[in-house]
Design an enzyme around this catalytic site. Sequence first.
Site, mmCIF file in Angstrom:
data_model
loop_
_atom_site.group_PDB
_atom_site.id
_atom_site.type_symbol
_atom_site.label_atom_id
_atom_site.label_comp_id
_atom_site.label_asym_id
_atom_site.label_seq_id
_atom_site.Cartn_x
_atom_site.Cartn_y
_atom_site.Cartn_z
ATOM 1 N N ASN A 197 0.716 -1.254 -0.127
ATOM 2 C CA ASN A 197 -0.155 -0.105 -0.084
ATOM 3 C C ASN A 197 0.745 1.213 0.057
ATOM 4 O O ASN A 197 0.309 2.415 -0.417
ATOM 5 C CB ASN A 197 -1.070 -0.061 1.193
ATOM 6 C CG ASN A 197 -1.569 1.366 1.413
ATOM 7 O OD1 ASN A 197 -2.614 1.753 0.782
ATOM 8 N ND2 ASN A 197 -1.081 2.124 2.320
ATOM 9 N N TYR A 216 3.070 9.375 -11.688
ATOM 10 C CA TYR A 216 2.259 8.689 -10.821
ATOM 11 C C TYR A 216 1.329 7.655 -11.491
ATOM 12 O O TYR A 216 1.395 6.440 -11.312
ATOM 13 C CB TYR A 216 1.402 9.628 -10.120
ATOM 14 C CG TYR A 216 0.285 9.049 -8.863
ATOM 15 C CD1 TYR A 216 1.038 8.224 -7.758
ATOM 16 C CD2 TYR A 216 -0.993 8.840 -8.971
ATOM 17 C CE1 TYR A 216 -0.020 7.466 -6.946
ATOM 18 C CE2 TYR A 216 -1.776 8.591 -8.104
ATOM 19 C CZ TYR A 216 -1.296 7.643 -7.090
ATOM 20 O OH TYR A 216 -2.148 7.114 -6.129
ATOM 21 N N LYS A 226 1.226 3.383 -11.452
ATOM 22 C CA LYS A 226 0.144 2.821 -11.174
ATOM 23 C C LYS A 226 -0.183 1.637 -12.140
ATOM 24 O O LYS A 226 -1.042 0.618 -12.076
ATOM 25 C CB LYS A 226 -0.978 3.560 -10.632
ATOM 26 C CG LYS A 226 -1.004 4.361 -9.428
ATOM 27 C CD LYS A 226 -0.592 3.422 -8.185
ATOM 28 C CE LYS A 226 -0.484 3.967 -6.724
ATOM 29 N NZ LYS A 226 -0.323 3.287 -5.769
#
Length: 247
Positions: free
Chosen positions: A90, A155, A159
């Site tokens: 996470n 970013y 992902k």
Amino acid sequence: MLKGKVAVVTGGTRGIGLATVKKFLENGAKVVLFGSREDTVKKALDTLKEENPEWPVDGMCPDIGDAKAVAEAFAEIKEKYGALDILVNNAGISARDKLYDYKAEDFEKIIRLNVNSVFICAQAAAKIMKEQGGGVILNTSSMVSLYGQPAGCGYPASKFAVNGLTKSLARELGKDNIRVNAVAPGVTRTDMVAALPDAVIQPLIATIPLGRVGEPEDIANAFLFLASDMASYVTGEILSVDGAAMT
Ligand code: NAD
């Protein structure tokens, strides 16, 4: 739902990670939360112990970008608790830099944490899980892994890579009874979002069909489902938890 299971949650000191740690504890797991600093790990443990002093929760802060440090931490957990059943990758950072100003070292920094550490932790955990007969690896993706975003390209790139790791590892590790899934949160009310002014938040909310931002608990609930035997035939899935937002 997780009675007797042993879980590690990276970035478990606040936000989505801390909510997931709490959710897992409420559902009978023993949890070791990872953070980047001893003081924030202690603060998270104090908060949880204040809520329930009986909860079996511990904390560590290995460098999750260092394969040796992660392998040693997981070996210690296996030794102490007898298993490592669930890993939630996470920990993550975001970016808003415009391409023209984006420094290559900042791009590298985000990939190092958001992608390399997922690979490193998954590899170390899978070795233990294979030996013990199975396990569950969960990754934190993002809504931007579907649409990209108009700034801070490192970013969404990170992902998209998390989704690629999730789908590939699910295919590779299925034979070892290890399920691999990801949760892709939309805008979620963590420290970062709570700090945004109303003038930014309200127009954003107006674009979300469910009419609100997500709460950390919304994301934790998805992790709970995927970690549990309720999801015993679910692997390689990227589960959107975003109120059907598309921006
Ligand atoms: P947060 O900033 O509240 O928490 C981030 C966690 O990562 C903290 O526990 C921190 O200790 C840890 N961390 C940061 N840098 C680290 C490092 N170098 N080494 C180890 N740990 C480190 O963030 P959050 O909003 O709870 O985000 C958690 C995850 O959810 C991230 O992967 C993020 O990309 C993802 N996510 C968040 C949102 C959102 O709107 N909040 C949306 C989509 C995805």
